[in-house]
Structure formats: structure tokens, C-alpha cells
Write a protein that holds these residues in place. Structure first.
Motif, short mmCIF file in Angstrom:
data_model
loop_
_atom_site.label_atom_id
_atom_site.label_comp_id
_atom_site.label_asym_id
_atom_site.label_seq_id
_atom_site.Cartn_x
_atom_site.Cartn_y
_atom_site.Cartn_z
N ILE A 51 -4.62 -0.96 -21.81
CA ILE A 51 -3.30 -0.60 -22.34
C ILE A 51 -3.15 0.91 -22.43
O ILE A 51 -2.12 1.48 -22.03
N ALA A 52 -4.17 1.58 -22.95
CA ALA A 52 -4.12 3.03 -23.08
C ALA A 52 -3.94 3.70 -21.74
O ALA A 52 -3.11 4.61 -21.58
N ALA A 53 -4.69 3.26 -20.74
CA ALA A 53 -4.59 3.86 -19.41
C ALA A 53 -3.19 3.69 -18.83
O ALA A 53 -2.62 4.61 -18.25
N GLN A 54 -2.61 2.50 -19.01
CA GLN A 54 -1.27 2.26 -18.48
C GLN A 54 -0.23 3.12 -19.19
O GLN A 54 0.68 3.66 -18.56
N LEU A 55 -0.37 3.26 -20.51
CA LEU A 55 0.57 4.10 -21.26
C LEU A 55 0.49 5.56 -20.80
O LEU A 55 1.51 6.25 -20.72
N VAL A 106 -15.60 3.95 -16.04
CA VAL A 106 -14.99 4.63 -14.89
C VAL A 106 -14.45 3.60 -13.90
O VAL A 106 -13.33 3.72 -13.40
N LYS A 107 -15.24 2.57 -13.63
CA LYS A 107 -14.80 1.52 -12.71
C LYS A 107 -13.56 0.81 -13.25
O LYS A 107 -12.61 0.52 -12.51
N LEU A 108 -13.57 0.49 -14.55
CA LEU A 108 -12.44 -0.19 -15.17
C LEU A 108 -11.17 0.66 -15.08
O LEU A 108 -10.11 0.17 -14.68
N LEU A 109 -11.28 1.93 -15.45
CA LEU A 109 -10.11 2.80 -15.44
C LEU A 109 -9.55 2.96 -14.04
O LEU A 109 -8.33 2.96 -13.84
N ARG A 110 -10.42 3.08 -13.05
CA ARG A 110 -9.94 3.21 -11.66
C ARG A 110 -9.18 1.95 -11.25
O ARG A 110 -8.16 2.03 -10.55
N SER A 111 -9.64 0.79 -11.70
CA SER A 111 -8.95 -0.45 -11.35
C SER A 111 -7.58 -0.54 -12.00
O SER A 111 -6.69 -1.23 -11.49
#
Length: 223
Positions: free
Chosen positions: A140-144, A169-174
Motif C-alpha cells: 500500500i505504501a509503495a502504491q501511494l 527489494v524484490k517485493l517493491l519492484r513487483s
């Protein structure tokens, strides 16, 4: 990866709270000697550091809302403007963690977007402090952050219970896709770890152990 390419991706930092002026001078001398391109220091030291590196190809950045994130948006905006007036050329802000945990997502997005506006086009990264978040909260944070118009999502400060992990890092890139910036920071202490972070999708690495990393040693830096 060529060493010069790695140096280009390292944000060398000196953010420990007890940093003295003489330590800051040593830090700036190391920056010049090793050719680091981006450094981060506390806002208090911006005028001093900018003067020391002014004749070199170095951008000085400042953390905003550091290191807890709970300041008001108005305070973060003023801090951003003040940092820019004192020479900052990149901004790393800390997300409002309490608002995120409370599911006040519109507030979180507004907080980020106002700092982005105050940054006046300078590269703006948003720290989410991954060690304190669930996987869903990280998503959610990354999308915001993407929606609010920032340039990077950054994993951590290194001051609040943990730093960057390979899985984060892998999660955020996805989540953010191939073109959005990711900065891994906190606890990156060796050359091998740095290279792996980059291979997994990080674009920048924030570390106080940059000299050790490029020298093939393991950093003992606390942050």
C-alpha cells in the motif's frame, strides 16, 4: 559491475545524531577522494557540507521528517524548503507511519504530495521503514508513493529496527514496476550485498559504509 558504476549508485550518508564537525569534514574528504556523487547529511550541516564540496561533482541531499516521520505535513514542507535554500539537491522524506498504520491513506498520500511539490522538481524519495510494516502495508505504501508523484520508494532509515532486505527489494519492484526508482538503505555493509541489491532491482543504495563496500571490506558502521 565496474567499480565506477557501483560508486554512481551509492548514496554515501553520515546521519548519526552525534556527528561532529570534524567527522563531517572527514566524510566530505572521503566523498571527494572516492568520487561519490550523492551524499546525505542532516539539514543542520547542509551549508557547511555544500561549501566543502562545492567545487566537485557532488549533490548533497537531506532527510526530511527524519527519523520517525511523525511531523506534520506543514513542518515537512517547511523543512524541505529550508533544506533546498541551504543547498540540498535531493530529498529523502519519511512517510507518516502512524497514519499508514491507521489506514489514513489519503493523509499519507497528501503528506507525500506536498513534500514533492515543495521539492520543486528535485529528486524525491520516500522512506517507508520496511522493518515496521506488514507485507500488505509495504504494498500500500509503495502504491501511494507512486500515486503521490515521488520519484523513489526507499526501504529504510536504518534507525528503526532494521534495514533493507533482499525480499523487500524484490517485493517493491513487483509493486512499482520496472521504471520507478527503488533505494535500498540500512544495513548494507558488503560489496556482495550491494551488488545483489542492485541485481534484485534497487537503483540506488544508501549506506554509511560506502568506503568499506567499494574497498571490498565489510563495514562495521552502525547505520
Amino acid at each position: 559491475m565496474e567499480l565506477t558504476d557501483l560508486i554512481e549508485k551509492l548514496d554515501y550518508t553520515l546521519l548519526k545524531p552525534t556527528t561532529t564537525k570534524s567527522e563531517m569534514m572527514t566524510f566530505c574528504n572521503e566523498t571527494i577522494t572516492y568520487g561519490f556523487k550523492v551524499i546525505f547529511v542532516h539539514p543542520y550541516y547542509l551549508p557547511y557540507v555544500c561549501a566543502l564540496v562545492s567545487e566537485h561533482d557532488v549533490k548533497v541531499g537531506a532527510p526530511i521528517g527524519f527519523s520517525l516521520g511523525g511531523a506534520t505535513t506543514k513542518t515537512k514542507v517547511f523543512e524541505t524548503q529550508d533544506a533546498i535554500n541551504n543547498g540540498a539537491r535531493e530529498i529523502d522524506m519519511l512517510i507518516n507511519l502512524g497514519a499508514l498504520k491507521s489506514k489514513a491513506y489519503s493523509m499519507v498520500k497528501y503528506d507525500i504530495s506536498e513534500v514533492v511539490k515543495a521539492s520543486e522538481g528535485l529528486l524525491t524519495k520516500v522512506i517507508i521503514e520496511t522493518a515496521l510494516l506488514t507485507e500488505d502495508e509495504k504494498k500500500i505504501a509503495a502504491q501511494l508513493i507512486v500515486e503521490a508523484g515521488a520519484d523513489f520508494v526507499k526501504t529504510s532509515t536504518g534507525f528503526n529496527g532494521g534495514g533493507a532486505t533482499f525480499d523487500d527489494v524484490k517485493l517493491l519492484r513487483s509493486i512499482v514496476g520496472p521504471d520507478f526508482g527503488i533505494k535500498a538503505a540500512g544495513g548494507i555493509r558488503s560489496y556482495d550485498d550491494a551488488i545483489k541489491m542492485l541485481e534484485l532491482g534497487a537503483d540506488r543504495l544508501g549506506t554509511s559504509g560506502a568506503v568499506a563496500i567499494i574497498s571490498g571490506k565489510t563495514s562495521t558502521a552502525e547505520y
